[in-house]
Design an enzyme around this catalytic site. Structure first.
Site, PDB file in Angstrom:
ATOM      1  N   GLU A  21      37.598  33.652  48.628  1.00  0.00           N
ATOM      2  CA  GLU A  21      37.544  32.270  49.145  1.00  0.00           C
ATOM      3  C   GLU A  21      38.161  32.175  50.536  1.00  0.00           C
ATOM      4  OE1 GLU A  21      39.291  29.835  46.029  1.00  0.00           O
ATOM      5  OE2 GLU A  21      37.373  29.719  45.000  1.00  0.00           O
ATOM      6  N   GLU A  60      32.729  33.461  40.468  1.00  0.00           N
ATOM      7  CA  GLU A  60      33.640  32.575  39.733  1.00  0.00           C
ATOM      8  C   GLU A  60      32.886  31.327  39.324  1.00  0.00           C
ATOM      9  OE1 GLU A  60      37.438  31.429  41.383  1.00  0.00           O
ATOM     10  OE2 GLU A  60      37.685  33.388  42.327  1.00  0.00           O
TER      11      GLU A  60
HETATM   12  C1  BGP Z   1      39.623  29.647  42.775  1.00  0.00           C
HETATM   13  C2  BGP Z   1      40.407  30.912  42.853  1.00  0.00           C
HETATM   14  C3  BGP Z   1      40.844  31.499  41.583  1.00  0.00           C
HETATM   15  C4  BGP Z   1      40.956  30.560  40.407  1.00  0.00           C
HETATM   16  C5  BGP Z   1      39.968  29.413  40.402  1.00  0.00           C
HETATM   17  C6  BGP Z   1      40.264  28.329  39.401  1.00  0.00           C
HETATM   18  O1  BGP Z   1      39.988  28.847  43.833  1.00  0.00           O
HETATM   19  O2  BGP Z   1      39.725  31.920  43.564  1.00  0.00           O
HETATM   20  O3  BGP Z   1      41.946  32.292  41.842  1.00  0.00           O
HETATM   21  O4  BGP Z   1      42.219  30.243  40.088  1.00  0.00           O
HETATM   22  O5  BGP Z   1      39.807  28.840  41.655  1.00  0.00           O
HETATM   23  O6  BGP Z   1      41.176  27.426  39.922  1.00  0.00           O
HETATM   24  P1  BGP Z   1      42.482  26.957  39.181  1.00  0.00           P
HETATM   25  O7  BGP Z   1      43.156  28.181  38.712  1.00  0.00           O
HETATM   26  O8  BGP Z   1      43.250  26.240  40.203  1.00  0.00           O
HETATM   27  O9  BGP Z   1      42.032  26.091  38.075  1.00  0.00           O
END
Ligand code: BGP
Length: 475
Positions: free
Chosen positions: A179, A372
């Site tokens: 990201e 993701e």
């Molecule tokens: C993205 C990241 C991850 C992951 C995901 C879910 O931004 O790459 O590392 O954590 O989001 O977000 P969160 O954990 O804040 O729910």
């Protein structure tokens, strides 16, 4: 014809900082993520406005997380049981270079990742390695100010060189930065940046982003030199921005908001800063520290594929009365009245995934990779399992939209890795109770518990999805 194409890579994704724990074992050095507290101060630390070293009586969840460091054999066996064909994980930079600026890597750290990769290979699981997922050695932050310094490019390339050489022939797919657009939103969490009083934050973030983009481009070349078979991709926190209405001003706002994100991938795919970004930087009075060879570096280092995370779409309007009150993956946005939300207030928009896939494919004509996607929810653990139909519904609808993008629209997609396939610490909130997994981990908010792993209902559902190559979505 409702299966995904042969060879489609189904799997799951994690990140070192959210699952490994064992922050002082195996010769690992400290990193930014070890100083991201749970609780009320997390956001201020993550966006670089609060120095975590001044905090007392706070807990740093990544330091222990779900102890994947000691459980990886069991975890990968469970991934194999689900039928994974790919496992996305990240390396912790400070496990390999504890300080970040050494020339000789920490062998113990390398062995750890070698073991993970060998476990994957044992089951025929393709490793997909994120080189840098919200991760900067603490020493590089203290000594060089992290990515604001051009020296970071060399330190990062040392890491890449070691990884590419060591895992040549075993790892085909690499991602340079997770990201990458997050640097503008949460600069400490994403890139180890903190700010002095009166400093021009936006300028520092753009300079740091420029260094990351140069580093990413050089990593692509290096990967190809060391292993011509390797495929190296960029990674964007994606999700299109919709105009709140069809008023042309709203449409313009949405386009401008999308460009804030696309700008990164535009550079990584096309090899140069787009005109709109140059103009914007000019208007902001920001001068990038360009050196004569940089233009060629960016041009020569374009990526092989475009990977992205997708959780939600966003909404933009030119009406100043409409406030961005809605949470989303890091970005807050105006509420879209047509969409429902998750428990954490992120909008749920499966069709938005098809729209995002098509937008990215139309824009770049490069193979895409969804690395993701998933639903963060608080699960009820009973009878050694979780009846997580809400997660199954979320995943089913997103996979359906993904299939439409591929089978109806012709998008070229390499694979799909569900985020947090095993419960882990949330990046934005630091909570353990915001769970994404198909595997439940017995750990409480302090990451304490037996740490035993249990299969949720979604485990068996995803197993069938994979076994049928996406044909059977109804369980
Ligand atoms: C993205 C990241 C991850 C992951 C995901 C879910 O931004 O790459 O590392 O954590 O989001 O977000 P969160 O954990 O804040 O729910």
């Amino acid at each position: 014809m409702s299966k995904m194409p042969n060879g489609f890579l189904w799997g799951g994704a994690t990140a070192a900082n959210q699952c490994e724990g064992a922050f002082q074992e195996g010769g690992r050095g400290l990193s930014n993520i070890d100083f991201l507290p749970a609780g009320e101060h997390r956001r201020a630390v993550a966006n670089g406005t609060l120095d975590p070293h001044t905090l007392e009586k706070v807990r740093f969840p990544s330091r222990s997380a779900i102890d994947h460091f000691h459980h990886y054999i069991e975890d990968i066996a469970l991934f194999a049981e689900m039928g994974f064909r790919v496992y996305r994980f990240s390396v912790s930079w400070s496990r390999i270079f504890p300080q970040g600026d050494e020339t000789v890597p920490n062998e113990e750290g390398l062995c750890f990742y070698e073991n993970i990769i060998d476990e994957c290979c044992k089951y025929g699981i393709e490793p997909l390695v994120t080189i840098c997922h919200f991760d900067v050695p603490e020493h590089l932050i203290q000594k060089y100010g992290s990515w604001r310094s051009r020296k970071m490019i060399d330190f990062y390339l040392n890491l890449c060189r070691v990884l590419f050489a060591r895992f040549k022939g075993k790892v085909k797919y690499w991602i340079t930065f997770n990201e990458i657009n997050m640097i503008l939103h949460l600069p400490y969490m994403a890139a180890g940046l903190t700010f002095r009083d009166g400093e021009n934050r936006l300028e520092t973030c753009h300079i740091a982003a420029y260094h990351e983009l140069l580093a990413s481009a050089q990593a692509v070349r290096l990967a190809h030199e060391i292993d011509p078979e390797s495929q190296i991709g960029c990674m964007l926190a994606a999700g299109n921005t919709y105009p709140y209405s069809c008023r042309p001003n709203d449409v313009l706002e949405a386009m401008l908001a999308d460009r804030e994100n696309f700008f990164f991938t535009d550079v990584q795919v096309r090899g140069h800063y787009p005109n709109y970004a140059r103009k914007k930087l000019e208007r902001e009075g920001i001068t990038l520290p360009r050196q004569p060879e940089d233009a060629e570096t960016l041009k020569q280092g374009t990526v092989d594929f475009v990977s992205f995370s997708y959780y939600n779409s966003m909404t933009a309007s030119s009406d100043p009365n409409l406030q961005a009150s809605k949470n989303g993956n890091i970005f807050s946005t105006i509420e879209n009245p047509y969409l429902e939300s998750s428990e954490w207030g992120w909008s749920i928009d499966p069709l938005g995934l098809r729209i995002t896939l098509n937008t990215l494919y139309d824009r770049y004509q490069k193979p895409l990779f969804i690395v993701e996607n998933g639903l963060g929810a608080s699960d009820v653990f009973e009878n050694n399992t979780v009846e997580d139909d809400y997660r199954i519904n979320y995943l089913r609808e997103h996979i359906r939209a993904m299939k439409d993008a591929v089978l109806l629209d012709g998008v070229d997609l390499i694979g799909y890795t569900a985020w947090g396939c095993i419960d882990l610490v949330s990046a934005s909130s630091g909570e353990m109770r915001k769970r994404y997994g198909m595997i439940y981990v017995d750990a409480d908010e302090s990451c304490m518990g037996t740490l035993c792993r249990f299969r949720k209902k979604s485990f068996y559902w995803y197993q069938k999805v994979i076994a049928s190559n996406g044909e059977s979505l109804d369980g």
